[in-house]
Design a protein around this motif. Sequence first.
Motif, mmCIF file in Angstrom:
data_model
loop_
_atom_site.group_PDB
_atom_site.id
_atom_site.type_symbol
_atom_site.label_atom_id
_atom_site.label_comp_id
_atom_site.label_asym_id
_atom_site.label_seq_id
_atom_site.Cartn_x
_atom_site.Cartn_y
_atom_site.Cartn_z
ATOM 1 N N GLY A 94 -15.605 -15.460 8.219
ATOM 2 C CA GLY A 94 -15.368 -16.608 7.017
ATOM 3 C C GLY A 94 -13.922 -15.775 5.773
ATOM 4 N N PRO A 95 -14.200 -14.778 5.653
ATOM 5 C CA PRO A 95 -13.169 -13.456 5.520
ATOM 6 C C PRO A 95 -11.790 -14.022 6.578
ATOM 7 C CG PRO A 95 -14.906 -12.193 5.167
ATOM 8 C CD PRO A 95 -15.582 -13.697 6.289
ATOM 9 N N GLY A 96 -12.124 -13.758 7.671
ATOM 10 C CA GLY A 96 -11.083 -14.236 9.187
ATOM 11 C C GLY A 96 -10.196 -15.124 8.336
ATOM 12 N N SER A 97 -10.977 -16.479 7.951
ATOM 13 C CA SER A 97 -10.476 -17.361 7.705
ATOM 14 C C SER A 97 -9.300 -17.878 6.685
ATOM 15 C CB SER A 97 -10.867 -18.948 7.942
ATOM 16 O OG SER A 97 -12.101 -18.646 7.636
ATOM 17 N N VAL A 98 -9.980 -17.159 5.295
ATOM 18 C CA VAL A 98 -9.415 -16.455 4.624
ATOM 19 C C VAL A 98 -7.976 -16.226 4.367
ATOM 20 C CG1 VAL A 98 -9.339 -16.129 2.038
ATOM 21 C CG2 VAL A 98 -10.941 -18.077 3.092
ATOM 22 N N TYR A 99 -8.176 -14.706 4.651
ATOM 23 C CA TYR A 99 -6.755 -13.862 5.044
ATOM 24 C C TYR A 99 -6.034 -15.193 6.879
ATOM 25 C CZ TYR A 99 -8.220 -11.563 1.240
ATOM 26 O OH TYR A 99 -8.442 -11.492 -0.343
ATOM 27 N N GLY A 100 -6.187 -15.315 7.249
ATOM 28 C CA GLY A 100 -5.901 -15.424 8.274
ATOM 29 C C GLY A 100 -5.049 -16.419 7.713
ATOM 30 N N GLY A 101 -5.519 -17.328 7.374
ATOM 31 C CA GLY A 101 -5.272 -18.291 5.850
ATOM 32 C C GLY A 101 -3.770 -17.771 5.454
ATOM 33 N N LYS A 102 -4.055 -16.577 4.906
ATOM 34 C CA LYS A 102 -3.074 -15.886 4.385
ATOM 35 C C LYS A 102 -1.731 -15.385 5.351
ATOM 36 C CE LYS A 102 -5.519 -14.717 -0.015
ATOM 37 N NZ LYS A 102 -5.017 -15.277 -0.812
ATOM 38 N N ALA A 103 -2.194 -15.399 6.991
ATOM 39 C CA ALA A 103 -1.126 -15.255 7.072
ATOM 40 C C ALA A 103 -0.368 -15.937 7.461
ATOM 41 C CB ALA A 103 -1.621 -14.407 8.913
ATOM 42 N N LEU A 104 -0.690 -16.845 8.070
ATOM 43 C CA LEU A 104 0.311 -18.185 8.509
ATOM 44 C C LEU A 104 0.446 -18.514 7.578
ATOM 45 C CD1 LEU A 104 -2.000 -20.629 9.892
ATOM 46 C CD2 LEU A 104 -0.143 -19.145 11.479
ATOM 47 N N GLU A 105 0.491 -18.663 6.350
ATOM 48 C CA GLU A 105 1.318 -18.800 5.221
ATOM 49 C C GLU A 105 2.497 -17.905 4.643
ATOM 50 O OE1 GLU A 105 0.984 -18.581 -0.013
ATOM 51 O OE2 GLU A 105 -0.657 -18.202 1.134
ATOM 52 N N ALA A 106 1.910 -16.666 4.627
ATOM 53 C CA ALA A 106 3.186 -15.333 4.866
ATOM 54 C C ALA A 106 4.156 -15.957 6.048
ATOM 55 C CB ALA A 106 2.740 -13.924 5.293
ATOM 56 N N TYR A 107 3.851 -16.100 7.066
ATOM 57 C CA TYR A 107 5.436 -16.589 7.977
ATOM 58 C C TYR A 107 5.703 -17.637 7.993
ATOM 59 C CZ TYR A 107 6.583 -17.944 12.242
ATOM 60 O OH TYR A 107 8.017 -18.885 13.374
ATOM 61 N N ASP A 108 4.851 -19.058 7.478
ATOM 62 C CA ASP A 108 5.475 -20.342 6.564
ATOM 63 C C ASP A 108 7.082 -19.247 5.701
ATOM 64 O OD1 ASP A 108 4.352 -21.494 8.411
ATOM 65 O OD2 ASP A 108 3.262 -22.097 6.749
ATOM 66 N N GLU A 109 6.382 -18.589 5.250
ATOM 67 C CA GLU A 109 7.775 -17.953 4.273
ATOM 68 C C GLU A 109 8.690 -17.559 4.540
ATOM 69 O OE1 GLU A 109 6.172 -16.312 0.911
ATOM 70 O OE2 GLU A 109 4.389 -17.239 -0.307
ATOM 71 N N ALA A 110 8.665 -16.334 5.997
ATOM 72 C CA ALA A 110 9.650 -15.587 6.107
ATOM 73 C C ALA A 110 10.311 -16.360 7.046
ATOM 74 C CB ALA A 110 8.614 -14.444 6.572
ATOM 75 N N ALA A 111 9.656 -16.826 7.757
ATOM 76 C CA ALA A 111 10.535 -17.516 9.156
ATOM 77 C C ALA A 111 10.956 -19.571 7.899
ATOM 78 C CB ALA A 111 9.415 -18.717 9.415
ATOM 79 N N ALA A 112 10.806 -19.200 7.251
ATOM 80 C CA ALA A 112 11.757 -19.943 5.922
ATOM 81 C C ALA A 112 12.937 -19.699 5.749
ATOM 82 C CB ALA A 112 11.481 -21.084 5.301
ATOM 83 N N LYS A 113 13.329 -18.114 5.543
ATOM 84 C CA LYS A 113 14.249 -17.306 5.067
ATOM 85 C C LYS A 113 15.124 -17.807 5.560
ATOM 86 C CE LYS A 113 11.631 -13.528 3.092
ATOM 87 N NZ LYS A 113 11.739 -12.195 2.858
#
Length: 113
Positions: A94-113
Amino acid sequence: MGNFEEINKRAQKNTGRIQEEQPDFMRAFKKLQQEGYKDNALDEKTKEYIALTYAIADKCEGCIGNHVNKLVKLGATREEISDIVAVCIVMGGGPGSVYGGKALEAYDEAAAK
């Protein structure tokens, strides 16, 4: 400004505080990082994938943002980050799914720059 951009700025500011107090140590640590990420048997991108996996497992948001930003610059795709997230969930539940989601959120932010 995205959430992970703010997290990264705060992490850099906090690292700067350590730099002020422990300049010799932080220079040595920076040198260790540079040596650790050099292309060798594994290339830099592969090493960043490993670092992101550890960042997710260790629940370090600043690390997630930092390594995702580096991976975006190295040409990583959202699908590759998603595969890393899947492995983290297998290994960390479960913790991997929560923080894995944060990695995808960070990717979306970084790629949008």
